[in-house]
Scaffold this active site. Structure first.
Site, mmCIF file in Angstrom:
data_model
loop_
_atom_site.group_PDB
_atom_site.id
_atom_site.type_symbol
_atom_site.label_atom_id
_atom_site.label_comp_id
_atom_site.label_asym_id
_atom_site.label_seq_id
_atom_site.Cartn_x
_atom_site.Cartn_y
_atom_site.Cartn_z
ATOM 1 N N LEU A 47 103.914 -36.697 -7.449
ATOM 2 C CA LEU A 47 104.268 -37.443 -8.651
ATOM 3 C C LEU A 47 105.728 -37.873 -8.631
ATOM 4 C CD1 LEU A 47 103.610 -38.553 -11.432
ATOM 5 C CD2 LEU A 47 104.115 -36.284 -12.389
ATOM 6 N N CYS A 48 106.630 -37.017 -8.156
ATOM 7 C CA CYS A 48 108.045 -37.400 -8.154
ATOM 8 C C CYS A 48 108.285 -38.609 -7.263
ATOM 9 C CB CYS A 48 108.930 -36.227 -7.728
ATOM 10 S SG CYS A 48 108.583 -35.578 -6.087
ATOM 11 N N GLY A 49 107.518 -38.723 -6.175
ATOM 12 C CA GLY A 49 107.624 -39.897 -5.311
ATOM 13 C C GLY A 49 107.114 -41.147 -5.999
ATOM 14 N N LYS A 72 109.644 -42.297 -8.484
ATOM 15 C CA LYS A 72 110.745 -42.982 -7.801
ATOM 16 C C LYS A 72 110.347 -44.409 -7.436
ATOM 17 C CE LYS A 72 114.014 -42.452 -3.968
ATOM 18 N NZ LYS A 72 114.430 -41.608 -2.818
#
Length: 455
Positions: free
Chosen positions: A381-383, A386
């Site tokens: 999810l963090c990717g 971003k």
């Protein structure tokens, strides 16, 4: 795909290709890049002049960053290069160095005409138009609407950049009127919407050029501003000083939007890469590698004008803190819906910078839903967040902004108006809006006499 692999791909993502991801026209990095590889454009160089050389090289430098299938050029290129940058003997050498290949026209490829000559009925052929302070585009089937005057370099940059933008519109198919519209702008009187090419709009003879500038931000917009400087007829660049402030490095993604970046610069600080470009052209440079937060004060010997090209609300809010007599700022949209939009400000003005950017609206948390396929492939999810927060970008947007921003300085030097705010969208340039800045009076910003007018 693990997070490191994803971040590496993101650092090298062509920002124009991201448009296809966000519009659900591509389901992966590879597919979005492949779409750009199908894009091809052609330039017909018909009439040799310094202005047409500037327009052609701007078009090639810009278009080659999104038309990855290739940019071709026809016409007599074995002529002396009449502009100060890049340093080649012939126009053909510069054309090839900037990424184009000499070739005959292909009826299946959208084309841009530079100069006079036969009219064409093909609605995928347009003409770059530059006269005096005015630059734009017209259908190649339309007779030139003006008695052409020698064009100043920023107007020629504007016409080449707008031609690249129209080429993209033709290739993408997103704009029904592409190739059939007359669109442009007078850098002297931007409020002239429909008569930007009239005698009154083409402006005065060029008598002065800005000579001392502090440039904050060396990405998409900053490099377009520098390109306009490099195209301008400075007789002795050593008399011109540019302070360059940034702290980022050039990445593969930078190259897709920033028109002075090359593959060889990847991993180099933007300040040092751009200083090298300017130094090689004979300009004087100073670099400052720190964030701009308004915590310092301008010294008497510092440039009088700060040109801000950063996409950062915190920095923008602090623009008036150091005490520059004049601040010029430019920004562009970030999303699939507004990436063609441009907004300009100048300070001091009736409205303070801290009030304009009081709220930071950046950020996108709804990423897993938008990029379902990448999520299904195991991207964390963090990717995805971003990726969602990575701006869509097209090099022609900055290339249009550069000469408009530079012209704010030119107008001051020639007794013209300064604008507190300007809003422009490349999908409908004629709908631009602007407000005069009554708080800025004519001032001595430091100037030099031009070598000649680009004709």
């Amino acid at each position: 795909m693990n997070l490191d692999e994803f971040n590496n791909q993101l650092d090298n993502l062509n920002r124009t290709a991201k448009l296809f991801l966000d519009q659900n026209e591509a389901a992966s990095f590879e597919e979005s890049h492949h779409k750009l590889q199908q894009y091809r454009l052609h330039a017909e160089y018909r009439t040799n002049s310094a202005a047409n050389q500037v327009a052609l090289l701007t078009f090639i430098n810009t278009a080659s960053r999104f038309a990855l299938g290739g940019v071709t050029v026809s016409g007599d290129l074995n002529v002396a290069l009449e502009i100060p940058y890049p340093r080649f003997q012939t126009l053909g050498d510069a054309v090839i160095a900037l990424g184009a290949v000499p070739a005959e026209p292909d009826a299946l490829i959208p084309a841009v005409v530079f100069g006079e000559g036969r009219q064409q009925d093909h609605d995928r052929t347009i003409r770059a138009v530059a006269t005096g302070w005015s630059g734009g585009i017209a259908p190649a089937s339309l007779p030139l609407p003006i008695s052409m005057k020698p064009a100043i370099a920023p107007a020629a940059v504007l016409s080449g950049a707008m031609a690249a933008a129209e080429g993209f519109a033709l290739l993408s198919g997103h704009e029904p009127t592409a190739g059939r519209r007359l669109a442009g702008m007078s850098l002297w009187e931007p409020e002239r919407i429909h008569d930007w090419f009239s005698e009154d709009a083409v402006g005065p003879n060029l008598a002065s050029l800005p000579a001392d500038m502090w440039l904050l931000g060396l990405g998409h917009l900053g490099q377009a501003f520098l390109w306009t400087i490099l195209m301008s007829p400075y007789e002795n660049p050593a008399d011109v000083h540019v302070l360059l402030q940034d702290f980022d490095e050039v990445t593969g993604s930078t190259i897709s939007t920033s028109i002075l970046s090359t593959v060889e610069m990847i991993g180099v600080r933007k300040t040092r890469a751009m200083a090298q470009v300017l130094d090689d052209a004979g300009f004087r440079t100073t670099i400052l590698e720190r964030r701009f937060d308004g915590s310092f004060k301008r010294l008497p010997d510092d440039p009088a004008v700060l040109v801000c090209c950063v996409d950062n609300s915190k920095a923008r809010k602090a623009l008036e803190h150091p005490g520059f007599p004049l601040v010029l700022e430019a920004g562009i949209g970030r999303t699939k819906d507004d990436f063609r939009s441009l907004r300009f400000h100048s300070f001091p003005a009736n409205r303070k910078a801290r009030d304009i950017w009081a709220v930071d609206h950046s950020g996108d948390k709804d990423a897993s839903e938008r990029y379902k396929l990448l999520s299904s492939r195991g991207v964390e999810l963090c990717g995805l967040v971003k990726l969602a927060n990575t701006a869509v970008g097209a090099p022609f947007v900055g290339a249009v902004a550069g000469p408009i921003l530079y012209a704010q300085l030119l107008r001051i030097l020639h007794g013209g108006s300064v604008y507190a705010a300007m809003d422009i969208n490349l999908t409908a340039v004629e709908r631009r809006r602007m407000v005069h800045n009554l708080a800025v009076r004519h001032m001595n910003l430091g100037f030099v006499t031009p070598m000649r007018v680009a004709g």
